[in-house]
Design a protein around this motif. Sequence first.
Motif, mmCIF file in Angstrom:
data_model
loop_
_atom_site.group_PDB
_atom_site.id
_atom_site.type_symbol
_atom_site.label_atom_id
_atom_site.label_comp_id
_atom_site.label_asym_id
_atom_site.label_seq_id
_atom_site.Cartn_x
_atom_site.Cartn_y
_atom_site.Cartn_z
ATOM 1 N N ALA A 183 0.833 -1.206 0.000
ATOM 2 C CA ALA A 183 0.000 0.000 0.000
ATOM 3 C C ALA A 183 0.865 1.252 0.000
ATOM 4 C CB ALA A 183 -0.916 -0.003 1.219
ATOM 5 N N ALA A 184 1.942 1.245 0.762
ATOM 6 C CA ALA A 184 2.842 2.408 0.821
ATOM 7 C C ALA A 184 3.524 2.631 -0.524
ATOM 8 C CB ALA A 184 3.883 2.202 1.918
ATOM 9 N N SER B 151 0.922 4.038 -3.002
ATOM 10 C CA SER B 151 0.607 5.438 -2.717
ATOM 11 C C SER B 151 1.734 6.359 -3.174
ATOM 12 C CB SER B 151 0.362 5.614 -1.222
ATOM 13 O OG SER B 151 0.086 6.962 -0.907
ATOM 14 N N LEU C 243 1.682 6.445 -7.128
ATOM 15 C CA LEU C 243 0.564 7.167 -7.735
ATOM 16 C C LEU C 243 0.616 8.654 -7.429
ATOM 17 C CD1 LEU C 243 -2.396 4.679 -7.124
ATOM 18 C CD2 LEU C 243 -1.199 5.129 -9.265
ATOM 19 N N GLY D 165 -1.305 10.533 -5.793
ATOM 20 C CA GLY D 165 -2.603 11.178 -5.946
ATOM 21 C C GLY D 165 -3.260 10.942 -7.293
ATOM 22 N N ARG E 34 -4.645 8.487 -10.619
ATOM 23 C CA ARG E 34 -5.403 7.267 -10.802
ATOM 24 C C ARG E 34 -4.945 6.608 -12.089
ATOM 25 N NH1 ARG E 34 -11.681 8.377 -8.978
ATOM 26 N NH2 ARG E 34 -11.241 9.786 -7.236
ATOM 27 N N THR F 277 -6.611 1.911 2.393
ATOM 28 C CA THR F 277 -6.088 3.074 1.674
ATOM 29 C C THR F 277 -6.219 2.951 0.160
ATOM 30 O OG1 THR F 277 -3.834 2.165 1.569
ATOM 31 C CG2 THR F 277 -4.408 3.472 3.522
ATOM 32 N N VAL F 278 -6.808 1.859 -0.339
ATOM 33 C CA VAL F 278 -6.898 1.630 -1.784
ATOM 34 C C VAL F 278 -8.363 1.513 -2.201
ATOM 35 C CG1 VAL F 278 -6.293 0.107 -3.702
ATOM 36 C CG2 VAL F 278 -4.682 0.450 -1.801
ATOM 37 N N TRP G 100 -6.680 3.977 -6.974
ATOM 38 C CA TRP G 100 -6.089 5.169 -6.376
ATOM 39 C C TRP G 100 -6.016 4.969 -4.878
ATOM 40 C CZ3 TRP G 100 -11.042 4.911 -8.182
ATOM 41 C CH2 TRP G 100 -12.083 5.309 -7.330
ATOM 42 N N THR G 101 -5.317 5.840 -4.192
ATOM 43 C CA THR G 101 -5.138 5.683 -2.753
ATOM 44 C C THR G 101 -5.741 6.858 -2.000
ATOM 45 O OG1 THR G 101 -2.941 6.704 -2.834
ATOM 46 C CG2 THR G 101 -3.057 4.301 -3.017
ATOM 47 N N VAL G 102 -6.123 6.596 -0.756
ATOM 48 C CA VAL G 102 -6.727 7.599 0.118
ATOM 49 C C VAL G 102 -6.031 7.533 1.478
ATOM 50 C CG1 VAL G 102 -8.968 7.520 -1.025
ATOM 51 C CG2 VAL G 102 -8.500 5.959 0.872
ATOM 52 N N ALA G 103 -6.355 8.473 2.346
ATOM 53 C CA ALA G 103 -5.760 8.497 3.682
ATOM 54 C C ALA G 103 -6.221 7.274 4.478
ATOM 55 C CB ALA G 103 -6.159 9.778 4.405
#
Length: 340
Positions: free
Chosen positions: A111-112, A115, A118, A120, A122, A147-148, A161-164
């Motif tokens: 995940a790291a 992130s 990407l 930010g 997509r 986070t995905v 895409w990734t999120v907080a």
Amino acid sequence: MTRALLDLTRSQVLAFRRHVGALDERLPRGQRSLRRAAWAGLQDSMPRAALLSIHARVEGTEPFTWQDPSLVQLWGPRFSVFVVAARDLAVFSLGTLPDDAKGRQRAEDLAARLSAFLGGARMTYGEAGRALGVHPNRLRYAAATGTVLIRWEGARQPTVWTVAPPEVGPRDARLALARRYLHIYGPATPEGFARWAGIGPRHGVAAFEALRRSLTPVRTPVGDAWILSQDEATFAAAPRPTAPARLLPSGDSYLLLHGRDRELLVPDAARRRALWTPRVWPGGLLVGGQIAGTWQRADAAMTVQPWRRLSRAERDAVAAEVESLPLPGISGRIVVRWDD
């Protein structure tokens, strides 16, 4: 002293599941209803299955309701595609995070890396996977960190895409996931929860043990299980009116059963084999509160295979459901073909 088991009949169990699943009466249009419809997640492994599950439960469902801002799409339990309420993202992601250090580290590291790559943006999961030097399907492991997110239209590769990260701990998310499973699929067993969530059997047992004080043991026609104590009154409630007909897609929560639970829903072995096939499952035809057949669609043609002789009123109710399906990309009327 050991508490006596509460005896539940098949009719009580199925009536409860239909009621909590909003299959007897559709919910009013709105985001609150969408969240309730997705309380145990809406599996979307078959293109737009989640949309049809919403339609079976919520009034005014339109072709793009699954894209409502209150909903998100992710690789959830068993790494399957799910549509869930955005505010419940942690439950369906962190709730499945591996308990072993190696598995958790793999998810968090991937995940790291995703992130950071990407930044930010997509892109398709194929492009992202190749850029990271991993098979695109391995990106599913990262989804358990919460986070995905993805967008999968069915015909094309998913966009990722990734999120907080969620502000919830994995343990709390796991217990919340178990409570939702118990509420929608109850009566339930730890083993059933573990299989549905895609976690190890002992972790399913641990979750139920942590919730033990809020659970009630029950006896059903297919074995002993547990329910949420707060649901006991609903199980005991008087029978409610049932919907004339509902078309449940492959993977719908009312059908997403395994083992002896399938026997409770469909007692006849031959009919179980017709509903839960070795490959792609057909949809389930719910008539008057009972599974009464299967259905499959090819473009604008719907083939319905009833398991018994349906009355004229029942056929009209099924036809009305077919015509109301909010299917994107279909122009004109959907034709019903009766295969009986």
